[in-house]
Design a protein around this motif. Sequence first.
Motif, PDB file in Angstrom:
ATOM      1  N   SER A 130      40.064  17.000  24.144  1.00 43.37           N
ATOM      2  CA  SER A 130      39.614  15.621  24.290  1.00 43.37           C
ATOM      3  C   SER A 130      38.317  15.393  23.534  1.00 43.37           C
ATOM      4  O   SER A 130      37.217  15.470  24.084  1.00 43.37           O
ATOM      5  CB  SER A 130      39.429  15.278  25.776  1.00 43.37           C
ATOM      6  OG  SER A 130      40.652  15.362  26.449  1.00 43.37           O
ATOM      7  N   THR A 131      38.437  15.139  22.257  1.00 41.29           N
ATOM      8  CA  THR A 131      37.282  14.767  21.444  1.00 41.29           C
ATOM      9  C   THR A 131      37.527  13.375  20.887  1.00 41.29           C
ATOM     10  O   THR A 131      38.658  12.890  20.828  1.00 41.29           O
ATOM     11  CB  THR A 131      37.069  15.745  20.280  1.00 41.29           C
ATOM     12  OG1 THR A 131      38.137  15.581  19.342  1.00 41.29           O
ATOM     13  CG2 THR A 131      37.057  17.185  20.773  1.00 41.29           C
ATOM     14  N   ARG A 178      49.248  16.496  30.859  1.00 44.77           N
ATOM     15  CA  ARG A 178      48.135  15.729  30.319  1.00 44.77           C
ATOM     16  C   ARG A 178      47.308  16.575  29.359  1.00 44.77           C
ATOM     17  O   ARG A 178      47.236  17.789  29.484  1.00 44.77           O
ATOM     18  CB  ARG A 178      47.244  15.202  31.451  1.00 44.77           C
ATOM     19  CG  ARG A 178      47.938  14.163  32.328  1.00 44.77           C
ATOM     20  CD  ARG A 178      46.941  13.423  33.192  1.00 44.77           C
ATOM     21  NE  ARG A 178      45.927  12.726  32.398  1.00 44.77           N
ATOM     22  CZ  ARG A 178      46.121  11.553  31.818  1.00 44.77           C
ATOM     23  NH1 ARG A 178      47.282  10.931  31.938  1.00 44.77           N
ATOM     24  NH2 ARG A 178      45.159  10.981  31.126  1.00 44.77           N
ATOM     25  N   ARG A 179      46.695  15.910  28.411  1.00 42.26           N
ATOM     26  CA  ARG A 179      45.874  16.595  27.419  1.00 42.26           C
ATOM     27  C   ARG A 179      44.647  17.217  28.082  1.00 42.26           C
ATOM     28  O   ARG A 179      43.854  16.516  28.725  1.00 42.26           O
ATOM     29  CB  ARG A 179      45.424  15.601  26.345  1.00 42.26           C
ATOM     30  CG  ARG A 179      44.711  16.234  25.163  1.00 42.26           C
ATOM     31  CD  ARG A 179      44.392  15.176  24.127  1.00 42.26           C
ATOM     32  NE  ARG A 179      43.444  14.192  24.638  1.00 42.26           N
ATOM     33  CZ  ARG A 179      43.316  12.958  24.163  1.00 42.26           C
ATOM     34  NH1 ARG A 179      44.087  12.545  23.184  1.00 42.26           N
ATOM     35  NH2 ARG A 179      42.420  12.136  24.672  1.00 42.26           N
ATOM     36  N   PRO A 180      44.456  18.530  27.955  1.00 43.94           N
ATOM     37  CA  PRO A 180      43.290  19.176  28.570  1.00 43.94           C
ATOM     38  C   PRO A 180      41.983  18.729  27.922  1.00 43.94           C
ATOM     39  O   PRO A 180      41.965  18.233  26.787  1.00 43.94           O
ATOM     40  CB  PRO A 180      43.536  20.672  28.306  1.00 43.94           C
ATOM     41  CG  PRO A 180      44.986  20.787  28.015  1.00 43.94           C
ATOM     42  CD  PRO A 180      45.364  19.496  27.341  1.00 43.94           C
ATOM     43  N   GLU A 181      40.896  18.930  28.623  1.00 38.19           N
ATOM     44  CA  GLU A 181      39.586  18.528  28.118  1.00 38.19           C
ATOM     45  C   GLU A 181      39.232  19.243  26.820  1.00 38.19           C
ATOM     46  O   GLU A 181      38.486  18.717  25.998  1.00 38.19           O
ATOM     47  CB  GLU A 181      38.507  18.809  29.170  1.00 38.19           C
ATOM     48  CG  GLU A 181      38.580  17.896  30.388  1.00 38.19           C
ATOM     49  CD  GLU A 181      37.431  18.127  31.341  1.00 38.19           C
ATOM     50  OE1 GLU A 181      36.536  18.924  31.008  1.00 38.19           O
ATOM     51  OE2 GLU A 181      37.425  17.512  32.422  1.00 38.19           O
ATOM     52  N   ALA A 182      39.768  20.446  26.624  1.00 33.84           N
ATOM     53  CA  ALA A 182      39.464  21.201  25.405  1.00 33.84           C
ATOM     54  C   ALA A 182      39.938  20.463  24.151  1.00 33.84           C
ATOM     55  O   ALA A 182      39.427  20.698  23.053  1.00 33.84           O
ATOM     56  CB  ALA A 182      40.115  22.585  25.465  1.00 33.84           C
ATOM     57  N   THR A 223      40.207  13.313  18.087  1.00 32.25           N
ATOM     58  CA  THR A 223      41.533  13.904  18.241  1.00 32.25           C
ATOM     59  C   THR A 223      42.637  12.902  17.944  1.00 32.25           C
ATOM     60  O   THR A 223      42.501  11.705  18.202  1.00 32.25           O
ATOM     61  CB  THR A 223      41.721  14.471  19.659  1.00 32.25           C
ATOM     62  OG1 THR A 223      42.949  15.210  19.696  1.00 32.25           O
ATOM     63  CG2 THR A 223      41.807  13.360  20.694  1.00 32.25           C
ATOM     64  N   GLN A 272      42.635  26.707  33.189  1.00 31.96           N
ATOM     65  CA  GLN A 272      42.309  26.059  31.922  1.00 31.96           C
ATOM     66  C   GLN A 272      43.162  26.594  30.784  1.00 31.96           C
ATOM     67  O   GLN A 272      43.660  25.838  29.949  1.00 31.96           O
ATOM     68  CB  GLN A 272      40.824  26.239  31.616  1.00 31.96           C
ATOM     69  CG  GLN A 272      39.903  25.478  32.557  1.00 31.96           C
ATOM     70  CD  GLN A 272      38.451  25.892  32.383  1.00 31.96           C
ATOM     71  OE1 GLN A 272      38.109  27.063  32.439  1.00 31.96           O
ATOM     72  NE2 GLN A 272      37.597  24.907  32.161  1.00 31.96           N
ATOM     73  N   GLU A 303      47.729  11.608  24.616  1.00 32.01           N
ATOM     74  CA  GLU A 303      47.029  11.824  25.876  1.00 32.01           C
ATOM     75  C   GLU A 303      47.887  12.595  26.869  1.00 32.01           C
ATOM     76  O   GLU A 303      47.364  13.283  27.747  1.00 32.01           O
ATOM     77  CB  GLU A 303      46.593  10.491  26.483  1.00 32.01           C
ATOM     78  CG  GLU A 303      45.496   9.790  25.693  1.00 32.01           C
ATOM     79  CD  GLU A 303      44.984   8.566  26.431  1.00 32.01           C
ATOM     80  OE1 GLU A 303      45.411   8.343  27.590  1.00 32.01           O
ATOM     81  OE2 GLU A 303      44.145   7.854  25.866  1.00 32.01           O
ATOM     82  N   ARG A 340      37.535  26.115  21.615  1.00 34.77           N
ATOM     83  CA  ARG A 340      36.577  25.196  22.232  1.00 34.77           C
ATOM     84  C   ARG A 340      36.238  25.612  23.657  1.00 34.77           C
ATOM     85  O   ARG A 340      35.103  25.445  24.105  1.00 34.77           O
ATOM     86  CB  ARG A 340      37.145  23.780  22.225  1.00 34.77           C
ATOM     87  CG  ARG A 340      37.249  23.171  20.836  1.00 34.77           C
ATOM     88  CD  ARG A 340      37.926  21.816  20.868  1.00 34.77           C
ATOM     89  NE  ARG A 340      37.940  21.200  19.559  1.00 34.77           N
ATOM     90  CZ  ARG A 340      38.616  20.087  19.261  1.00 34.77           C
ATOM     91  NH1 ARG A 340      39.325  19.489  20.215  1.00 34.77           N
ATOM     92  NH2 ARG A 340      38.591  19.581  18.051  1.00 34.77           N
TER      93      ARG A 340
END
Length: 211
Positions: free
Chosen positions: A161-162, A155-159, A165, A31, A169, A89
């Motif tokens: 992904s709001t 790719r954009r990490p989940e941290a 944002t 991560q 992507e 985050r």
Amino acid sequence: MTAVRQRLPGSTYLCTRRTANGACRLKPTRQVYAILLFALAIAAMRHQVTLHAFIAMPNHVHLVVTDHSGDISRFLGLFHQLVALGLGRLQKEPGPLWDASDPDIKRIQGPVTELNKVVYTLANAAAADLCDSPGDWYGAMSPVALIGAGPITVRRPEAFSTEHTSLEEEATLSFEAPPGHAHRTATEYRVLLEGLLRERGEAIREQRRRA
């Protein structure tokens, strides 16, 4: 009086930034690696920076880059901001991620110095006894095999992904030989670098045996 720092377009730098209080926030996990790669890709893309090498130690990060815009501070500012946002985050730890002091930015010139700083960066974990050889570090680091091999998609990490944002992507990320080695093919440069890293690894192991 603070000395004026000269920032010329096309300059190559070794950049270092440490975490606040030396905390081990840059942990060697997938991560954290994903956050660092995405932050590098976005910052390099937006601020005309070519990446040559990087490594994330538990409490600091080294980057070797060439800045084509003449304002390395903007690239570093965005990179550090994105890493702090993503790790904030992910880890949900209080307090700032980075040390309050400015990043250490050293301008490097010439093919020998450029190569030495790349070797220094990629061998940093082995020199700190965090792994046996430079290529064994399981934390975030730029693999030699990627140098000159073309861009990869990150790719954009989940941290990040709001719903609010504004970050892309996905972004592309690539590593190239420093300017002083532009006359070499990518294969020639990788072979040269791998040989120097092997020598550095042998020297580190010999130091350990003597100790």
